[in-house]
Scaffold this motif. Structure first.
Motif, mmCIF file in Angstrom:
data_model
loop_
_atom_site.group_PDB
_atom_site.id
_atom_site.type_symbol
_atom_site.label_atom_id
_atom_site.label_comp_id
_atom_site.label_asym_id
_atom_site.label_seq_id
_atom_site.Cartn_x
_atom_site.Cartn_y
_atom_site.Cartn_z
ATOM 1 N N GLY A 292 0.805 -1.222 0.000
ATOM 2 C CA GLY A 292 0.000 0.000 0.000
ATOM 3 C C GLY A 292 0.835 1.267 0.000
ATOM 4 N N HIS A 293 2.141 1.138 0.255
ATOM 5 C CA HIS A 293 2.981 2.336 0.263
ATOM 6 C C HIS A 293 3.194 2.909 -1.138
ATOM 7 C CE1 HIS A 293 4.933 1.090 4.349
ATOM 8 N NE2 HIS A 293 3.655 1.338 4.443
ATOM 9 N N CYS A 294 3.020 2.077 -2.165
ATOM 10 C CA CYS A 294 3.254 2.557 -3.537
ATOM 11 C C CYS A 294 2.152 3.537 -3.940
ATOM 12 C CB CYS A 294 3.288 1.373 -4.504
ATOM 13 S SG CYS A 294 3.493 1.881 -6.224
ATOM 14 N N VAL A 295 2.575 4.727 -4.385
ATOM 15 C CA VAL A 295 1.595 5.748 -4.797
ATOM 16 C C VAL A 295 1.549 5.857 -6.328
ATOM 17 C CG1 VAL A 295 1.762 7.051 -2.648
ATOM 18 C CG2 VAL A 295 3.329 7.586 -4.525
ATOM 19 N N HIS A 296 2.159 4.895 -7.007
ATOM 20 C CA HIS A 296 2.071 4.774 -8.478
ATOM 21 C C HIS A 296 2.669 5.968 -9.213
ATOM 22 C CE1 HIS A 296 -0.649 1.721 -7.055
ATOM 23 N NE2 HIS A 296 -1.483 2.629 -6.589
ATOM 24 N N CYS A 297 3.646 6.631 -8.601
ATOM 25 C CA CYS A 297 4.190 7.851 -9.209
ATOM 26 C C CYS A 297 5.063 7.554 -10.432
ATOM 27 C CB CYS A 297 5.007 8.622 -8.175
ATOM 28 S SG CYS A 297 6.457 7.716 -7.586
ATOM 29 N N GLY A 298 5.671 6.360 -10.468
ATOM 30 C CA GLY A 298 6.490 5.999 -11.624
ATOM 31 C C GLY A 298 7.923 6.504 -11.569
ATOM 32 N N PHE A 299 8.323 7.123 -10.447
ATOM 33 C CA PHE A 299 9.706 7.613 -10.353
ATOM 34 C C PHE A 299 10.718 6.472 -10.482
ATOM 35 C CE2 PHE A 299 8.847 11.689 -7.641
ATOM 36 C CZ PHE A 299 8.147 12.218 -8.727
ATOM 37 N N CYS A 300 10.279 5.251 -10.169
ATOM 38 C CA CYS A 300 11.198 4.117 -10.197
ATOM 39 C C CYS A 300 11.434 3.578 -11.611
ATOM 40 C CB CYS A 300 10.646 2.992 -9.319
ATOM 41 S SG CYS A 300 8.935 2.563 -9.732
ATOM 42 N N LEU A 301 10.583 3.937 -12.548
ATOM 43 C CA LEU A 301 10.671 3.314 -13.871
ATOM 44 C C LEU A 301 12.004 3.570 -14.588
ATOM 45 C CD1 LEU A 301 7.711 2.738 -13.238
ATOM 46 C CD2 LEU A 301 7.151 3.308 -15.602
ATOM 47 N N PRO B 193 8.987 -1.859 -11.650
ATOM 48 C CA PRO B 193 8.651 -2.057 -10.230
ATOM 49 C C PRO B 193 7.170 -1.800 -9.970
ATOM 50 C CG PRO B 193 10.579 -0.642 -10.502
ATOM 51 C CD PRO B 193 10.019 -0.847 -11.867
ATOM 52 N N ARG B 194 6.642 -0.707 -10.533
ATOM 53 C CA ARG B 194 5.231 -0.362 -10.305
ATOM 54 C C ARG B 194 4.315 -1.460 -10.849
ATOM 55 N NH1 ARG B 194 3.343 5.194 -12.954
ATOM 56 N NH2 ARG B 194 3.714 3.981 -14.852
ATOM 57 N N GLY B 195 4.645 -1.971 -12.016
ATOM 58 C CA GLY B 195 3.829 -3.026 -12.609
ATOM 59 C C GLY B 195 3.881 -4.304 -11.782
ATOM 60 N N VAL C 246 15.240 5.390 -5.212
ATOM 61 C CA VAL C 246 14.578 6.480 -5.946
ATOM 62 C C VAL C 246 13.098 6.597 -5.581
ATOM 63 C CG1 VAL C 246 16.145 6.348 -7.918
ATOM 64 C CG2 VAL C 246 14.070 4.951 -7.913
ATOM 65 N N CYS C 247 12.606 5.701 -4.739
ATOM 66 C CA CYS C 247 11.168 5.685 -4.427
ATOM 67 C C CYS C 247 10.857 6.684 -3.304
ATOM 68 C CB CYS C 247 10.747 4.281 -3.998
ATOM 69 S SG CYS C 247 9.047 4.219 -3.423
ATOM 70 N N PRO C 248 10.025 7.686 -3.574
ATOM 71 C CA PRO C 248 9.732 8.683 -2.541
ATOM 72 C C PRO C 248 8.885 8.127 -1.399
ATOM 73 C CG PRO C 248 8.412 9.096 -4.510
ATOM 74 C CD PRO C 248 9.348 7.985 -4.844
ATOM 75 N N SER C 249 8.226 6.984 -1.630
ATOM 76 C CA SER C 249 7.380 6.409 -0.589
ATOM 77 C C SER C 249 8.094 5.351 0.239
ATOM 78 C CB SER C 249 6.135 5.774 -1.223
ATOM 79 O OG SER C 249 5.367 6.746 -1.857
ATOM 80 N N GLY C 250 9.339 5.089 -0.090
ATOM 81 C CA GLY C 250 10.107 4.109 0.683
ATOM 82 C C GLY C 250 9.576 2.695 0.558
ATOM 83 N N VAL C 251 9.065 2.330 -0.609
ATOM 84 C CA VAL C 251 8.566 0.964 -0.798
ATOM 85 C C VAL C 251 9.720 -0.027 -0.659
ATOM 86 C CG1 VAL C 251 7.571 -0.655 -2.472
ATOM 87 C CG2 VAL C 251 6.633 1.662 -2.264
ATOM 88 N N GLU C 252 9.522 -1.028 0.201
ATOM 89 C CA GLU C 252 10.580 -2.034 0.428
ATOM 90 C C GLU C 252 10.421 -3.136 -0.618
ATOM 91 O OE1 GLU C 252 11.473 -2.846 4.726
ATOM 92 O OE2 GLU C 252 9.640 -1.704 4.959
HETATM 93 S S1 SF4 Z 1 8.690 5.085 -7.075
HETATM 94 FE FE1 SF4 Z 1 7.825 3.944 -5.344
HETATM 95 S S2 SF4 Z 1 5.786 4.829 -5.047
HETATM 96 FE FE2 SF4 Z 1 6.471 5.471 -7.076
HETATM 97 S S3 SF4 Z 1 5.641 3.865 -8.481
HETATM 98 FE FE3 SF4 Z 1 7.724 3.248 -7.928
HETATM 99 S S4 SF4 Z 1 7.447 1.865 -6.154
HETATM 100 FE FE4 SF4 Z 1 5.514 3.047 -6.391
#
Ligand code: SF4
Ligand code: SF4
Length: 455
Positions: A30-39, A55-57, A93-99
């Motif tokens: 639930g920490h993922c906010v789908h921002c896509g910064f990780c892509l 990662p988001r997918g 690079v994840c602003p939400s700290g997804v582990e």
């Molecule tokens: S950067 Fe983090 S919060 Fe954003 S889509 Fe990727 S995993 Fe989710």
């Protein structure tokens, strides 16, 4: 951007039971906010351009399994979890700290429960976990390497055939051999400096993780580590009954085996004679796992009383570069080693352990070493544990980019602190027809010490 939408097949089996390992960590999804910064940081997304290989997918697929909307045994979940390198470049690079790494291990555990891993993966993991099989594998590998045949096979390959799995394996075995330290075209003086080290044992007591692949194919890295520790005033305590750390098993989702191996090491190092200040690790993948022992054991650790010892041991884990060049320490200076060196940070050191500066400081401390810039150094080499062997095509494509960057850097030698990366990059260099060496950073430091007269 191409995007494949996974089929939302209802969970066939036991969705709840199968997804248990993942559900336990559902709140992390639930920490993922789908921002896509990780892509942009994800090598498989960059190579394949498929959202489901980002990662988001993958997090989206994990959630679908947890919610019973996707069959964990189906092709979509299996393929996209399997293709992940586990490099964890998506984490910093994840602003939400997804582990992500922790979630991936759980997701793979669900995946292999629904559909057992391939024979090659199972054979490799069984070999690493068994001291007997590990010794047989190691002795066979060292004998074959000593014949020079793997190097010949790798050299015989025409350029552009990196994806040929058997020859890639031969290239990897050849690349596990000792590196050359002399740049071919230069001949600077290697006059020894006066050997002045730190008083023996004055820095403290450490144990060294032997590991599996590192102990079987890279024993010289252990010898280099021991020499560097000794010169820098650390006493090395021998710890018997230690073994494979289980990192390869955890990354493959074989959490039961990984936990069994972890418990053995927790007991062994907790009972080290006289106690230890630090557990020194010279393989980045092993260090990352040992730093996360409490997370690996999860609730099981609390049930069998391992939680406390696991946490205490994790707190003591240090990469060899941190011990020698971390916390403001400067390694003792050795003799000149005139080499242009490109440093390639292993993903599990850079992204998982967040150890950034110490390896560079260690290399910069060696007289004569000139650090040269390496393009996209933070990007995975495609080795990723056993990924280079189990995914020779995609791993090979990612590996070729790394080799191109190494060649373009103009270095004499590339330094990286993980056996899988040494073999993957070294194989790619050989198969590309180049002669650039590959070594662990501590091997360079130890060579500098040997030239100064230490043994
Ligand atoms: S950067 Fe983090 S919060 Fe954003 S889509 Fe990727 S995993 Fe989710
Ligand atoms: S671990 Fe690496 S390959 Fe896997 S999703 Fe993260 S960045 Fe991509």
């Amino acid at each position: 951007m191409a995007a494949s939408t996974p089929a939302t097949t209802p969970a066939t089996s036991p969705g709840g039971a199968l997804a248990l390992a993942l559900s336990e960590r559902e709140e992390l999804l639930g920490h993922c906010v789908h921002c896509g910064f990780c892509l942009p940081a994800c090598p498989t997304y960059q190579e394949l351009g498929d959202e489901a290989d980002s990662p988001r997918g993958r997090l989206h697929l994990m959630r679908a399994v947890v919610e019973g909307r996707l069959d964990p045994g189906g092709d979509a979940f299996q393929r996209h979890m399997d293709r992940c390198l586990g490099c964890r470049a998506c984490e910093p690079v994840c602003p939400s700290g997804v582990e992500y790494g922790l979630l991936l291990e759980r997701a793979r555990s669900v995946a292999i429960e629904a559909r057992p891993a391939g024979l090659l993966t199972r054979a490799l993991l069984a070999t690493m976990a068994s001291p007997v099989l590990g010794h047989v594998f190691g002795a066979g590998g060292r004998t074959l390497r000593a014949t020079g045949l793997p190097a010949l096979a790798a050299r015989a390959l025409p350029a552009g055939r990196f994806s040929d799995a058997p020859r890639l394996a031969m290239g990897m075995l050849a690349a596990s051999g000792a590196p050359r330290f002399e740049p071919a075209e230069r001949g600077e003086s290697n006059a020894p400096a006066a050997p002045v080290g730190v008083a023996p044992g004055s820095m403290g007591r450490v144990a060294l993780l032997a590991g599996c692949v590192q102990d079987q194919l890279f024993r010289r890295v252990h010898e280099a580590t021991r020499l560097a520790l000794r010169v820098n005033g650390w006493e090395v305590v021998e710890v018997k009954d230690q073994g494979c750390c289980g990192a390869l098993h955890a990354h493959a989702g074989a959490l039961g085996e990984a936990r069994t191996l972890a418990r053995r090491n927790i007991r062994a190092f907790s009972e080290a004679p006289g106690g230890i200040d630090f557990l020194v690790v010279n393989a980045a993948g092993c260090g990352a796992l040992l730093r996360e022992l409490p997370e690996l054991l999860g609730e099981e650790g609390g049930r069998d009383g391992m939680e406390g010892p696991a946490g205490a041991l994790s707190d003591r884990v240090r990469d060899i570069s941190e011990i020698l060049a971390g916390d403001g320490r400067e390694p003792v200076t050795g003799a000149p080693l005139p080499l242009r060196v490109a440093y390639d940070p292993p993903c599990h050191l850079l992204h998982a352990q967040r150890v950034v500066e110490p390896p560079r400081r260690l290399l910069e401390s060696i007289p004569g070493v000139e650090l040269v810039a390496l393009r996209d150094a933070e990007r995975c080499c495609g080795g990723a544990g056993i990924y280079g062997i189990t995914h020779p095509d995609l791993g090979g494509r990612i590996g070729r980019d790394k080799v191109d960057a190494v060649v373009d850097s103009g270095c004499d030698l590339v330094a990286t602190g993980n056996p899988g990366c040494q073999m993957q990059i070294g194989a790619g260099i050989r198969l590309g027809g180049h002669t650039i060496g590959v070594a662990h950073p501590v091997e360079l430091l130890a060579e500098s010490y040997r030239r100064a007269g230490w043994t």
